[in-house]
Design a protein around this motif. Structure first.
Motif, mmCIF file in Angstrom:
data_model
loop_
_atom_site.group_PDB
_atom_site.id
_atom_site.type_symbol
_atom_site.label_atom_id
_atom_site.label_comp_id
_atom_site.label_asym_id
_atom_site.label_seq_id
_atom_site.Cartn_x
_atom_site.Cartn_y
_atom_site.Cartn_z
ATOM 1 N N UNK A 36 -2.803 -11.800 -13.382
ATOM 2 C CA UNK A 36 -1.472 -10.485 -13.736
ATOM 3 C C UNK A 36 -1.545 -9.562 -14.335
ATOM 4 N N UNK A 37 -1.673 -10.263 -15.866
ATOM 5 C CA UNK A 37 -1.661 -9.329 -16.807
ATOM 6 C C UNK A 37 -2.825 -8.874 -17.463
ATOM 7 N N UNK A 38 -4.376 -8.721 -16.319
ATOM 8 C CA UNK A 38 -4.720 -7.282 -16.684
ATOM 9 C C UNK A 38 -4.853 -6.337 -15.619
ATOM 10 N N UNK A 39 -3.996 -6.668 -14.427
ATOM 11 C CA UNK A 39 -3.928 -6.053 -13.432
ATOM 12 C C UNK A 39 -2.985 -5.477 -13.268
ATOM 13 N N UNK A 40 -1.369 -6.332 -12.998
ATOM 14 C CA UNK A 40 -0.095 -5.482 -12.460
ATOM 15 C C UNK A 40 -0.020 -4.599 -12.954
ATOM 16 N N UNK A 41 0.845 -3.943 -12.514
ATOM 17 C CA UNK A 41 1.347 -2.505 -12.908
ATOM 18 C C UNK A 41 2.570 -2.736 -14.660
ATOM 19 N N UNK A 42 3.250 -1.191 -15.088
ATOM 20 C CA UNK A 42 4.306 -1.986 -15.372
ATOM 21 C C UNK A 42 4.791 -2.732 -15.417
ATOM 22 N N UNK A 96 4.673 -5.857 -11.981
ATOM 23 C CA UNK A 96 4.279 -5.214 -9.943
ATOM 24 C C UNK A 96 3.455 -5.253 -9.256
ATOM 25 N N UNK A 97 3.184 -6.300 -8.343
ATOM 26 C CA UNK A 97 1.851 -6.795 -7.624
ATOM 27 C C UNK A 97 2.736 -7.276 -6.381
ATOM 28 N N UNK A 98 1.607 -7.236 -5.493
ATOM 29 C CA UNK A 98 2.251 -7.779 -4.003
ATOM 30 C C UNK A 98 0.777 -9.043 -4.048
ATOM 31 N N UNK A 99 1.153 -10.429 -3.972
ATOM 32 C CA UNK A 99 -0.813 -11.023 -3.931
ATOM 33 C C UNK A 99 0.717 -11.917 -3.238
ATOM 34 N N UNK A 100 -0.671 -12.014 -1.600
ATOM 35 C CA UNK A 100 -0.902 -12.862 -0.178
ATOM 36 C C UNK A 100 -1.661 -13.746 -0.546
ATOM 37 N N UNK A 108 0.490 -1.009 -0.080
ATOM 38 C CA UNK A 108 0.476 0.049 0.079
ATOM 39 C C UNK A 108 1.128 1.835 0.514
ATOM 40 N N UNK A 109 2.171 1.479 0.064
ATOM 41 C CA UNK A 109 3.006 2.496 0.794
ATOM 42 C C UNK A 109 4.397 1.740 -0.669
ATOM 43 N N UNK A 110 3.602 1.764 -1.485
ATOM 44 C CA UNK A 110 4.844 1.150 -2.650
ATOM 45 C C UNK A 110 3.957 2.187 -3.658
ATOM 46 N N UNK A 111 4.474 3.554 -4.570
ATOM 47 C CA UNK A 111 4.537 4.470 -5.091
ATOM 48 C C UNK A 111 3.843 3.605 -6.718
ATOM 49 N N UNK A 112 2.962 3.761 -6.949
ATOM 50 C CA UNK A 112 2.928 3.334 -8.507
ATOM 51 C C UNK A 112 2.548 1.741 -8.667
ATOM 52 N N UNK A 113 2.341 1.532 -7.354
ATOM 53 C CA UNK A 113 1.642 -0.188 -7.664
ATOM 54 C C UNK A 113 0.426 -0.226 -7.127
ATOM 55 N N UNK A 114 -0.296 -0.780 -7.805
ATOM 56 C CA UNK A 114 -1.881 -1.622 -7.571
ATOM 57 C C UNK A 114 -2.727 -2.103 -6.381
ATOM 58 N N UNK A 115 -3.221 -2.253 -6.723
ATOM 59 C CA UNK A 115 -3.787 -2.377 -5.003
ATOM 60 C C UNK A 115 -3.545 -4.292 -4.930
ATOM 61 N N UNK A 116 -3.030 -4.045 -3.232
ATOM 62 C CA UNK A 116 -2.564 -5.359 -2.841
ATOM 63 C C UNK A 116 -3.746 -6.669 -3.593
ATOM 64 N N UNK A 117 -3.000 -8.053 -3.403
ATOM 65 C CA UNK A 117 -4.340 -8.496 -3.240
ATOM 66 C C UNK A 117 -4.239 -10.041 -2.697
ATOM 67 N N UNK A 118 -5.178 -10.166 -1.602
ATOM 68 C CA UNK A 118 -4.765 -11.308 -0.288
ATOM 69 C C UNK A 118 -5.755 -12.334 -0.234
#
Length: 287
Positions: A77-83, A86-90, A22-32
Motif C-alpha cells: 500500500x505504501x508503494x502502490x496506493x494513490x495519494x 486509495x486503492x481497491x483490493x480483492x 477501473x472507472x474511478x479517476x486517479x486510482x491505481x490499478x486494482x489488485x486481485x
C-alpha cells in the motif's frame, strides 16, 4: 466481505468491485489476490481489461505468519496506493483452504482479519475479502463475518482479541530452563543447545532480545522446546493492554527502541501476549 460457493458467485462479486476501481479517476490499478484458478477466471472474464488489474496468487501474498501478511500489505500500500491511500483490493486469504490448519493458526488469522480494519484505515483502502465456502468451511466463514463491518454481525477488534486471549496458555514444561536475564549470549547458547542451526539461533536470539528491550524490566525468563519449535517466555511487571502491540508497521526500516516486538512478530511463528493483574507474559515461539 463476500462468501461464495461457486465460480459464478465469485465472479458476480469480484467483477463489479474491480470494474468500480477501473472507472474511478486517479486510482491505481486494482489488485486481485486469489487462488490461481480464480485469477484465471478473472482474466477470462475481464478480457482486455485484465491488463489493468494486478493479479497476485494468494500464496505469494499470505506468506508466513499473520504479522508477515500485515507487513506485506503495508509495504504494498505504501508503494502502490494513490495519494491518501486509495486503492481497491480483492483478497482471498490463502489460509481459507490450507490443509491441516491448526486451531492456533486459525486464531492468529482471525486476529489478523479483525485488526486489518484498524491497521489499514489510514490508507483509505477499499477491500473486498472473499471466502470460498468450498474450502473455508462454515465455522471459519462465520468467524470471519464477525471481523468485517459490512456483515451485520461485526464485533470490535478489541473484543475479538480479548476473546482469543481468554484461552489460557499451556503451562511451561517442568524442564523449562530459567535464565537470570535474557541477554544475547545466554539465549543463543540455549537456542543452539536445543538444535537450532546457527542462522536460526541468531534470529531467535535477536527476536527475544528485541522483545525484552520493549518489555523491560524483565523479571522472569524461561526457555524450552527443540528445534524448530524453540520457545522463550518473558515476564514483565508492566501491563501491556494494547491489542495491536507489535502489529503496527514501523514508519521506516530503522526500528525505534519501542518497535522490537514488531521485529519479533515478523521473525517468529507465534507471539502470545497475556496481561494479568501482576503484569504481562509474552511467549515467543520460533516455528
Amino acid at each position: 466481505m463476500t462468501a461464495f460457493g461457486t465460480d459464478d458467485d465469485f465472479l458476480a462479486a469480484a467483477l463489479p468491485f474491480l470494474t468500480e476501481a477501473l472507472t474511478t479517476p486517479g486510482e491505481p490499478p486494482p489488485v486481485a489476490i486469489a487462488a490461481p484458478e480464480k485469477l484465471n477466471l478473472l482474466q477470462d472474464a475481464l478480457a482486455t481489461d485484465a491488463k489493468n488489474v494486478t493479479l497476485i496468487p494468494h500464496t505469494d501474498w499470505y506468506t508466513g505468519s499473520a504479522a508477515n501478511a500485515i507487513a506485506q500489505a503495508a509495504t504494498y500500500l505504501t508503494t502502490h496506493a494513490a495519494p491518501h491511500g486509495r486503492i481497491h483490493l480483492l483478497m482471498e486469504p490463502v489460509w481459507n483452504g490450507r490443509p491441516g490448519r491448526s486451531p492456533r493458526e486459525t486464531a492468529e488469522w482471525i486476529r489478523y482479519e479483525a485488526f486489518a480494519n484498524l491497521l489499514f484505515a489510514p490508507f483509505k483502502t477499499t477491500a473486498l475479502c472473499a471466502y470460498d465456502t468450498r474450502t473455508a468451511g462454515d465455522a471459519l466463514v462465520e468467524a470471519a463475518r464477525r471481523t468485517h463491518p459490512d456483515t451485520g454481525v461485526y464485533e470490535p477488534p478489541a473484543r475479538i482479541a480479548a476473546e482469543l486471549d481468554a484461552v489460557p496458555l499451556p503451562l511451561p514444561p517442568a524442564d523449562a530452563h530459567p535464565l537470570a536475564h535474557p541477554d544475547a549470549d545466554a539465549v543463543r547458547q540455549q537456542a543452539r543447545a536445543r538444535g537450532l542451526a546457527p542462522a536460526d539461533a541468531e534470529l531467535f536470539t535477536e527476536s527475544v532480545t528485541a522483545a525484552a528491550t520493549d518489555l523491560a524490566p524483565i523479571t522472569g525468563t524461561l526457555l524450552w522446546g527443540k528445534a524448530p519449535a524453540c520457545v522463550c517466555e518473558l515476564r514483565t511487571p508492566r501491563r501491556i493492554d494494547d491489542p495491536l502491540a507489535g502489529f503496527v508497521p514501523p514508519p521506516t526500516t530503522d526500528l525505534a527502541p519501542d518497535q522490537g516486538l514488531w521485529f519479533t512478530r515478523q521473525v517468529c511463528a507465534y507471539v502470545d501476549v497475556r496481561a494479568d493483574g501482576e503484569g504481562t507474559t509474552v511467549r515467543i515461539q520460533y516455528a
